[in-house]
Design a protein around this motif. Structure first.
Motif, mmCIF file in Angstrom:
data_model
loop_
_atom_site.group_PDB
_atom_site.id
_atom_site.type_symbol
_atom_site.label_atom_id
_atom_site.label_comp_id
_atom_site.label_asym_id
_atom_site.label_seq_id
_atom_site.Cartn_x
_atom_site.Cartn_y
_atom_site.Cartn_z
ATOM 1 N N LYS A 43 0.830 -1.215 0.000
ATOM 2 C CA LYS A 43 0.000 0.000 0.000
ATOM 3 C C LYS A 43 0.857 1.255 0.000
ATOM 4 O O LYS A 43 0.496 2.267 -0.615
ATOM 5 N N ASN A 44 1.998 1.199 0.664
ATOM 6 C CA ASN A 44 2.855 2.373 0.771
ATOM 7 C C ASN A 44 3.969 2.396 -0.269
ATOM 8 O O ASN A 44 4.717 3.372 -0.335
ATOM 9 N N ALA A 45 4.053 1.357 -1.089
ATOM 10 C CA ALA A 45 5.059 1.326 -2.152
ATOM 11 C C ALA A 45 4.470 1.600 -3.521
ATOM 12 O O ALA A 45 5.083 2.293 -4.339
ATOM 13 N N TYR A 46 3.266 1.087 -3.796
ATOM 14 C CA TYR A 46 2.762 1.136 -5.177
ATOM 15 C C TYR A 46 2.559 2.555 -5.675
ATOM 16 O O TYR A 46 2.682 2.845 -6.880
ATOM 17 N N LYS A 47 2.270 3.492 -4.782
ATOM 18 C CA LYS A 47 1.978 4.865 -5.195
ATOM 19 C C LYS A 47 3.175 5.550 -5.839
ATOM 20 O O LYS A 47 3.007 6.555 -6.548
ATOM 21 N N SER A 48 4.369 5.027 -5.597
ATOM 22 C CA SER A 48 5.566 5.611 -6.195
ATOM 23 C C SER A 48 5.792 5.134 -7.626
ATOM 24 O O SER A 48 6.673 5.657 -8.313
ATOM 25 N N PHE A 49 5.023 4.146 -8.070
ATOM 26 C CA PHE A 49 5.178 3.605 -9.418
ATOM 27 C C PHE A 49 4.253 4.324 -10.392
ATOM 28 O O PHE A 49 3.231 4.890 -9.999
ATOM 29 N N PRO A 50 4.584 4.285 -11.683
ATOM 30 C CA PRO A 50 3.723 4.934 -12.684
ATOM 31 C C PRO A 50 2.344 4.288 -12.744
ATOM 32 O O PRO A 50 2.188 3.097 -12.439
ATOM 33 N N LYS A 51 1.355 5.067 -13.131
ATOM 34 C CA LYS A 51 0.023 4.534 -13.355
ATOM 35 C C LYS A 51 0.098 3.407 -14.383
ATOM 36 O O LYS A 51 0.884 3.464 -15.322
ATOM 37 N N GLY A 52 -0.726 2.396 -14.200
ATOM 38 C CA GLY A 52 -0.721 1.260 -15.107
ATOM 39 C C GLY A 52 0.237 0.149 -14.720
ATOM 40 O O GLY A 52 0.264 -0.898 -15.381
ATOM 41 N N SER A 53 1.014 0.351 -13.656
ATOM 42 C CA SER A 53 1.922 -0.707 -13.198
ATOM 43 C C SER A 53 1.109 -1.899 -12.695
ATOM 44 O O SER A 53 -0.035 -1.761 -12.256
ATOM 45 N N ILE A 54 1.721 -3.079 -12.767
ATOM 46 C CA ILE A 54 1.047 -4.329 -12.415
ATOM 47 C C ILE A 54 1.754 -4.921 -11.203
ATOM 48 O O ILE A 54 2.976 -5.106 -11.220
ATOM 49 N N HIS A 55 0.996 -5.224 -10.156
ATOM 50 C CA HIS A 55 1.581 -5.658 -8.891
ATOM 51 C C HIS A 55 1.117 -7.075 -8.546
ATOM 52 O O HIS A 55 -0.068 -7.295 -8.265
ATOM 53 N N ILE A 56 2.048 -8.008 -8.572
ATOM 54 C CA ILE A 56 1.768 -9.387 -8.162
ATOM 55 C C ILE A 56 2.017 -9.500 -6.664
ATOM 56 O O ILE A 56 3.082 -9.135 -6.168
ATOM 57 N N ILE A 57 1.015 -10.020 -5.928
ATOM 58 C CA ILE A 57 1.143 -10.200 -4.479
ATOM 59 C C ILE A 57 1.028 -11.691 -4.181
ATOM 60 O O ILE A 57 -0.064 -12.259 -4.232
ATOM 61 N N GLY A 58 2.150 -12.309 -3.870
ATOM 62 C CA GLY A 58 2.183 -13.750 -3.628
ATOM 63 C C GLY A 58 2.181 -14.079 -2.148
ATOM 64 O O GLY A 58 3.194 -14.535 -1.602
ATOM 65 N N ILE A 59 1.055 -13.842 -1.497
ATOM 66 C CA ILE A 59 0.894 -14.118 -0.064
ATOM 67 C C ILE A 59 -0.352 -14.977 0.105
ATOM 68 O O ILE A 59 -1.444 -14.567 -0.298
ATOM 69 N N ASP A 60 -0.218 -16.161 0.712
ATOM 70 C CA ASP A 60 -1.366 -17.039 0.953
ATOM 71 C C ASP A 60 -2.169 -17.211 -0.339
ATOM 72 O O ASP A 60 -3.379 -17.028 -0.378
ATOM 73 N N SER A 61 -1.489 -17.611 -1.409
ATOM 74 C CA SER A 61 -2.101 -17.588 -2.740
ATOM 75 C C SER A 61 -2.581 -18.951 -3.230
ATOM 76 O O SER A 61 -3.003 -19.071 -4.383
ATOM 77 N N GLU A 62 -2.535 -19.976 -2.400
ATOM 78 C CA GLU A 62 -3.025 -21.287 -2.839
ATOM 79 C C GLU A 62 -4.496 -21.192 -3.217
ATOM 80 O O GLU A 62 -5.310 -20.646 -2.468
ATOM 81 N N PHE A 63 -4.849 -21.729 -4.374
ATOM 82 C CA PHE A 63 -6.214 -21.647 -4.881
ATOM 83 C C PHE A 63 -7.081 -22.706 -4.209
ATOM 84 O O PHE A 63 -6.819 -23.905 -4.280
ATOM 85 N N THR A 64 -8.148 -22.242 -3.518
ATOM 86 C CA THR A 64 -9.117 -23.137 -2.888
ATOM 87 C C THR A 64 -10.506 -22.544 -3.099
ATOM 88 O O THR A 64 -10.642 -21.378 -3.499
ATOM 89 N N PRO A 65 -11.569 -23.301 -2.803
ATOM 90 C CA PRO A 65 -12.917 -22.734 -2.919
ATOM 91 C C PRO A 65 -13.134 -21.497 -2.057
ATOM 92 O O PRO A 65 -14.011 -20.676 -2.342
ATOM 93 N N GLU A 66 -12.351 -21.363 -0.988
ATOM 94 C CA GLU A 66 -12.492 -20.211 -0.093
ATOM 95 C C GLU A 66 -11.405 -19.165 -0.320
ATOM 96 O O GLU A 66 -11.357 -18.154 0.388
ATOM 97 N N ASN A 67 -10.511 -19.413 -1.264
ATOM 98 C CA ASN A 67 -9.395 -18.508 -1.518
ATOM 99 C C ASN A 67 -9.212 -18.369 -3.027
ATOM 100 O O ASN A 67 -8.230 -18.837 -3.595
ATOM 101 N N LYS A 68 -10.201 -17.735 -3.659
ATOM 102 C CA LYS A 68 -10.146 -17.537 -5.102
ATOM 103 C C LYS A 68 -9.084 -16.489 -5.443
ATOM 104 O O LYS A 68 -8.541 -15.820 -4.571
#
Length: 279
Positions: free
Chosen positions: A53-78
């Motif tokens: 939240k405090n880093a992305y604002k320094s990047f140009p508009k249109g930047s793409i941010h991958i967040i790989g935290i607790d990312s296992e795909f399950t019925p409760e974690n789409k």
């Protein structure tokens, strides 16, 4: 040239970060990849949210941010792809988006539906990379998912204000590299509730009667250095650069003299209370 950032809890020891970068370059050789952090505590959603939240604002508009935290795909974690503040975020629907979007409403949210392409149990590599590269090529969100409006919401990370409006109860949401303790109480909230009243901040057995604007604001530079009293090791509360109340030790070193976290005995989700005087 497209920019793709990576924020994960993968660390630096394993092959995960290298594999993700390799997969991105295999699809887009000219893309720019920026590491925001790979040192997020494992599965620590609020810590990751604070960093991104405090880093992305320094990047140009249109930047793409991958967040790989607790990312296992399950019925409760789409999986989600989101347009927020003219930036794209790719993450799991585990509550992190509600923390990122606490002040700015997402412009568009889609639930990713390309999971037939999954080849392993490594969704950041198999799904998030494909979505990020699709967006980097100028693709639309609708191609990789269906529009949704509801996301998982983590209300327990919001500060609590009592009915008398004279107390805020917050939480520790982050401990930085210096051992300083960041709370979820923003300057905006503090000022709107406090309305200029005197206050005391309490955290375990330590109290703070004043909030500074910077780490060195407590020093009177008009006084000779040897007459200023204690410098290193001074405890203080301040509004940090992200606009949140932070409890700190001036020029602390966690490996030698200790830090706010160790000396105050404060860890993630510990309680911080601000009590305002009655008027």
């Amino acid at each position: 040239m497209a920019i793709i950032t990576l924020t994960t809890d993968f660390g630096e020891k394993d092959y995960f970060v290298g594999a993700v970068k390799g997969a991105i370059y295999n699809e887009l050789p000219d893309v720019r990849i920026v590491d925001i952090s790979h040192s997020v505590s494992p599965f620590h959603i609020s810590e990751a949210a604070y960093i991104i939240k405090n880093a992305y604002k320094s990047f140009p508009k249109g930047s793409i941010h991958i967040i790989g935290i607790d990312s296992e795909f399950t019925p409760e974690n789409k999986h989600l792809a989101v347009l927020l503040d003219d930036h794209y975020f790719i993450c799991a629907n585990n509550g992190i988006l509600s923390l990122l979007a606490s002040e700015i409403k997402p412009e568009k949210i889609v639930e990713i539906n390309i999971h037939e392409a999954i080849e392993t149990n490594f969704p950041v590599l198999d799904v998030f990379v494909k979505v990020a590269c699709h967006l980097a090529r100028g693709g639309t969100l609708e191609v990789i998912g269906k529009n949704i409006k509801e996301i998982k919401y983590l209300k327990q990370f919001e500060p609590i204000i009592n009915t008398e409006k004279n107390q805020i109860i917050g939480l520790v949401i982050y401990v930085d590299n210096y051992g300083n303790v960041v709370t979820n109480i923003s300057r905006k909230l503090f000022e709107s509730v406090g309305k200029g009243r005197n206050y005391i901040i309490s955290a375990r057995m330590v109290t703070f009667p004043k909030i500074y604007g910077a780490y060195s604001d407590w020093i009177n530079f008009d006084v000779e250095k040897d007459q200023r009293g204690e410098e290193d090791g001074k405890k203080l509360a301040l509004f940090n650069s992200a606009g949140y109340i932070e409890l700190a030790i001036y020029k602390s070193n966690p490996s030698t003299v200790g830090s706010a976290s160790t000396l105050f005995g404060l860890e993630h989700r510990d309680t911080i209370t601000i009590k305002f005087d009655e008027k």
